[in-house]
Design a protein around this motif. Structure first.
Motif, PDB file in Angstrom:
ATOM      1  N   GLY A 177       0.773  -1.231   0.000  1.00  0.00           N
ATOM      2  CA  GLY A 177       0.000   0.000   0.000  1.00  0.00           C
ATOM      3  C   GLY A 177       0.803   1.279   0.000  1.00  0.00           C
ATOM      4  O   GLY A 177       0.238   2.365   0.097  1.00  0.00           O
ATOM      5  N   VAL A 178       2.122   1.168  -0.135  1.00  0.00           N
ATOM      6  CA  VAL A 178       2.970   2.350  -0.259  1.00  0.00           C
ATOM      7  C   VAL A 178       3.140   2.647  -1.748  1.00  0.00           C
ATOM      8  O   VAL A 178       3.389   1.744  -2.544  1.00  0.00           O
ATOM      9  N   HIS A 296       3.027   7.438   1.513  1.00  0.00           N
ATOM     10  CA  HIS A 296       1.727   6.925   1.958  1.00  0.00           C
ATOM     11  C   HIS A 296       0.880   8.104   2.420  1.00  0.00           C
ATOM     12  O   HIS A 296       1.395   9.023   3.068  1.00  0.00           O
ATOM     13  N   ASP A 298      -2.142   7.789   4.197  1.00  0.00           N
ATOM     14  CA  ASP A 298      -3.033   7.482   5.306  1.00  0.00           C
ATOM     15  C   ASP A 298      -2.326   7.777   6.630  1.00  0.00           C
ATOM     16  O   ASP A 298      -1.290   7.180   6.929  1.00  0.00           O
ATOM     17  N   GLN A 301      -1.697   4.654   8.912  1.00  0.00           N
ATOM     18  CA  GLN A 301      -0.651   3.770   8.389  1.00  0.00           C
ATOM     19  C   GLN A 301       0.723   4.432   8.497  1.00  0.00           C
ATOM     20  O   GLN A 301       1.731   3.753   8.736  1.00  0.00           O
ATOM     21  N   LYS A 302       0.774   5.741   8.359  1.00  0.00           N
ATOM     22  CA  LYS A 302       2.050   6.457   8.547  1.00  0.00           C
ATOM     23  C   LYS A 302       2.529   6.328   9.991  1.00  0.00           C
ATOM     24  O   LYS A 302       3.736   6.212  10.252  1.00  0.00           O
ATOM     25  N   HIS A 303       1.611   6.318  10.919  1.00  0.00           N
ATOM     26  CA  HIS A 303       1.966   6.106  12.319  1.00  0.00           C
ATOM     27  C   HIS A 303       2.602   4.722  12.496  1.00  0.00           C
ATOM     28  O   HIS A 303       3.613   4.574  13.192  1.00  0.00           O
ATOM     29  N   TYR A 304       2.005   3.710  11.855  1.00  0.00           N
ATOM     30  CA  TYR A 304       2.563   2.364  11.934  1.00  0.00           C
ATOM     31  C   TYR A 304       3.949   2.295  11.286  1.00  0.00           C
ATOM     32  O   TYR A 304       4.873   1.663  11.829  1.00  0.00           O
ATOM     33  N   LEU A 305       4.109   2.927  10.130  1.00  0.00           N
ATOM     34  CA  LEU A 305       5.410   2.908   9.460  1.00  0.00           C
ATOM     35  C   LEU A 305       6.483   3.545  10.329  1.00  0.00           C
ATOM     36  O   LEU A 305       7.631   3.085  10.361  1.00  0.00           O
TER      37      LEU A 305
END
Length: 439
Positions: A177-178, A296, A298, A301-305
């Motif tokens: 998803g990136v 990315h 989102d 999702q950026k927090h997760y990355l």
């Protein structure tokens, strides 16, 4: 590649190995022959085409010790040897390609017409084609892919070389998803004016041809490699010759900089909304390898990355710190034969090509030498520019006669040369321009 090894093990257990024919028995060809024979269950190399039969015989003798190798001149002779399970060598690549008795053709010569005689025949007889020949792929690959599609076979570049490694990484990044915005290649040296004379020592040390080594050093090879990545991903180059960030100033002995440093250097050139670019860097660690920069949109999702140590963004770096060339080529064969999957193939018409640039002042009447020579180096450019300005593809340069003086670092055009008559590569290039509306 996981899943491929399991599938090959099943073919081995069933006594139905993938049967491979190969064109070329030089530095890489010998490595592929050894890899298939020693390390790849469920696959067998059955035939080799080499300009000199003794080269092919030597490749088989190094990889399949104790077996008698047969030489052949006709399709019937090649087919007979394959049917008997005898390794066979021919000097005619078209003869090998036409013969029944193999599943996929691997081409590793770096040539044009010689390679085409096998590649076109393999496609016509509905066999998969695996190229370790970025030069041919970067010149007429989109047309060959179209012909392969029509024949119902796979046309692909290979795993292991930088383009295939980039494509695998691009697919991974895209798959999580990136959005990839840059596919990059890592070099130790970039000096457009290197020649077979300056590179002879390195070539001798590693048992390679001086012209091949020169094409690496002068930027021609990486131009082809990034062109075929662009054609396989839909990306472009930011400018002719690419950005090519090089803090070393052509000094490969300087300390390497962390790969992460280059992301900030590229940031002004990246467009999250665009198709992305292909490029290269010099003097990074870890290397040699390849990398993909992605983004990315989102926030969760950026927090997760960020949690997973990829940073706060907006750009995220993914890399593979090695490329193992011939070690991985059999995996490409298996992907094509067993899963109808290409490692790297053009998605449509040409998006990026490689043009010829004068390596020194050239004089009217001179005949251009080839890739990795003394007279020209290749630079990647976007295909619409190449077509509009009628720039001379590097793959057509060899043997062309200059019709005017050309200054050092000037890009050659079709108007500057007289192309030799009767070459297949020229006919295919013209056909490609017509098919994809570039003229």
């Amino acid at each position: 590649m996981i899943i491929v090894d399991t599938a090959l093990a099943k073919r081995e257990a069933a006594g139905r190995p993938i049967r491979v024919a190969m064109v070329g028995a030089g530095f890489m060809g010998i490595g592929i022959a050894l890899q298939i024979a020693k390390s790849v269950p469920g696959m067998v190399l059955v035939g080799i085409a080499a300009r000199r039969a003794e080269q092919g015989v030597a490749a088989f003798e190094k990889s399949r010790e104790g077996e008698t190798v047969r030489t052949a001149a006709t399709v019937a002779e090649v087919e007979a040897a394959m049917a008997e399970g005898v390794p066979v060598v021919t000097e005619d690549p078209a003869v090998l390609a036409e013969a029944r008795g193999y599943d996929a053709l691997v081409e590793v010569t770096g040539s044009m017409d010689y390679a085409l005689s096998a590649v076109e025949m393999a496609i016509a007889t509905k066999r998969h084609v695996i190229l370790m020949n970025a030069e041919l792929d970067g010149t007429v690959g989109p047309l060959l892919k179209k012909k392969a599609d029509a024949a119902g076979v796979i046309y692909t570049n290979c795993d292991g070389d930088q383009p295939g490694v980039q494509m695998n990484l691009w697919r991974f990044v895209k798959g999580i998803g990136v959005k990839p915005v840059l596919c990059g290649n890592i070099k130790a040296l970039q000096d457009e004016y290197r020649t077979p004379e300056t590179q002879s020592g390195f070539a001798e040390k590693w048992g390679q041809k001086a012209e091949m080594v020169t094409s690496f050093a002068d930027g021609t090879k990486i131009s082809y490699e990034q062109a075929i990545v662009a054609n396989g991903t839909g990306m472009r180059v930011a400018k002719r010759g690419m950005i090519g960030i090089d803090p070393t100033n052509k000094n490969p002995t300087l300390p390497l900089r962390p790969l992460e440093d280059y992301v900030a250097m590229f940031a002004p050139h990246l467009d999250p909304e665009g198709p992305g670019i292909v490029d290269y860097i010099v003097g990074a660690r870890p290397g040699p390898g390849v990398f993909v920069i992605g983004t990315h949109d989102d926030p969760v999702q950026k927090h997760y990355l960020n949690l997973y140590k990829l940073g706060e963004g907006p750009y995220y770096l993914f890399y593979t710190p090695y490329h193992l060339c011939h070690f991985e080529v059999p995996m490409t064969v298996a992907r094509a034969v067993l899963f109808d999957d290409a490692a790297l193939a053009p998605i449509d018409g040409p998006l990026v090509g490689v043009v010829a640039v004068a390596k020194r002042d050239l004089t009217a009447g001179e005949t251009l030498d080839g890739i990795g020579g003394f007279m020209a180096y290749g630079q990647a450019d976007n295909s619409e520019v190449i077509a509009k300005e009628r720039l001379l593809p590097m793959g057509l340069a060899e043997g062309s006669v200059l019709t005017r003086d050309v200054a050092k670092d000037e890009v050659l055009t079709f108007a500057d040369v007289r192309i030799p008559e009767g070459r297949r590569i020229d006919a295919l290039y013209a056909e490609m321009e017509q098919v994809f509306g570039l003229v």
